[in-house]
Scaffold this motif. Structure first.
Motif, PDB file in Angstrom:
ATOM      1  N   UNK A  26       0.795  -1.223   0.000  1.00  0.00           N
ATOM      2  CA  UNK A  26       0.000   0.000   0.000  1.00  0.00           C
ATOM      3  C   UNK A  26       0.828   1.273   0.000  1.00  0.00           C
ATOM      4  N   UNK A  27       2.129   1.169  -0.286  1.00  0.00           N
ATOM      5  CA  UNK A  27       3.023   2.322  -0.293  1.00  0.00           C
ATOM      6  C   UNK A  27       3.685   2.405  -1.661  1.00  0.00           C
ATOM      7  N   UNK A  28       3.808   3.631  -2.176  1.00  0.00           N
ATOM      8  CA  UNK A  28       4.493   3.816  -3.457  1.00  0.00           C
ATOM      9  C   UNK A  28       5.952   3.412  -3.346  1.00  0.00           C
ATOM     10  N   UNK A  29       6.491   2.911  -4.449  1.00  0.00           N
ATOM     11  CA  UNK A  29       7.925   2.619  -4.507  1.00  0.00           C
ATOM     12  C   UNK A  29       8.630   3.810  -5.156  1.00  0.00           C
ATOM     13  N   UNK A  30       9.954   3.871  -5.104  1.00  0.00           N
ATOM     14  CA  UNK A  30      10.652   5.002  -5.726  1.00  0.00           C
ATOM     15  C   UNK A  30      10.458   5.098  -7.239  1.00  0.00           C
ATOM     16  N   UNK A  31      10.031   4.039  -7.884  1.00  0.00           N
ATOM     17  CA  UNK A  31       9.824   4.063  -9.327  1.00  0.00           C
ATOM     18  C   UNK A  31       8.392   4.298  -9.753  1.00  0.00           C
ATOM     19  N   UNK A  32       7.489   4.440  -8.787  1.00  0.00           N
ATOM     20  CA  UNK A  32       6.080   4.645  -9.131  1.00  0.00           C
ATOM     21  C   UNK A  32       5.897   5.940  -9.917  1.00  0.00           C
ATOM     22  N   UNK A  33       5.260   5.830 -11.054  1.00  0.00           N
ATOM     23  CA  UNK A  33       4.984   6.979 -11.889  1.00  0.00           C
ATOM     24  C   UNK A  33       5.839   7.040 -13.137  1.00  0.00           C
ATOM     25  N   UNK A  34       6.860   6.209 -13.228  1.00  0.00           N
ATOM     26  CA  UNK A  34       7.763   6.252 -14.380  1.00  0.00           C
ATOM     27  C   UNK A  34       7.042   5.865 -15.667  1.00  0.00           C
ATOM     28  N   UNK A  35       6.267   4.784 -15.634  1.00  0.00           N
ATOM     29  CA  UNK A  35       5.556   4.349 -16.838  1.00  0.00           C
ATOM     30  C   UNK A  35       4.541   5.388 -17.294  1.00  0.00           C
ATOM     31  N   UNK A  36       3.808   5.927 -16.350  1.00  0.00           N
ATOM     32  CA  UNK A  36       2.802   6.942 -16.704  1.00  0.00           C
ATOM     33  C   UNK A  36       3.472   8.214 -17.203  1.00  0.00           C
ATOM     34  N   UNK A  37       4.635   8.540 -16.650  1.00  0.00           N
ATOM     35  CA  UNK A  37       5.370   9.715 -17.100  1.00  0.00           C
ATOM     36  C   UNK A  37       5.846   9.556 -18.541  1.00  0.00           C
TER      37      UNK A  37
END
Length: 102
Positions: A26-37
């Motif tokens: 339930x916690x974001x990882x440091x790479x969360x958002x890379x694909x969407x970016x």
């Protein structure tokens, strides 16, 4: 060229990998958002891509320099690679801590 970007855009959105860290803990990882970016970059939405994952703008040049340094011998490639690496890690850490705080 434009239809190729549209096809790539559609395939990126359909096949994005879920973050296992976020699903399990339930916690974001440091790479969360890379694909969407990257998907937002292909759409031409630079500001939204930067807000989603700022390190994208240093990761892409870093990978380009790493790949091209294997093909071409740059005179100052080590300094450039180290500088881009430090900037990338700093942006990832800053982005991750702001996600955790806010």
């Amino acid at each position: 060229m434009y239809p190729l970007l549209t096809i790539l855009q559609l395939s990126l959105k359909e096949y994005m990998l879920p973050c296992l860290n976020k699903e399990l803990l339930g916690v974001d990882c440091p790479g969360c958002g890379l694909q969407r970016s990257v998907a937002l970059l292909f759409e031409g939405n630079l500001w939204a891509a930067f807000k989603m994952y700022p390190a994208t703008f240093t990761l892409i040049p870093l990978f380009l320099v790493l790949i091209s340094s294997k093909v071409l011998n740059f005179k100052f490639d080590n300094r450039l690679i180290i500088g881009l690496s430090i900037a990338t890690v700093a942006l990832i850490l800053i982005n991750y801590t702001t996600k955790l705080i806010f």
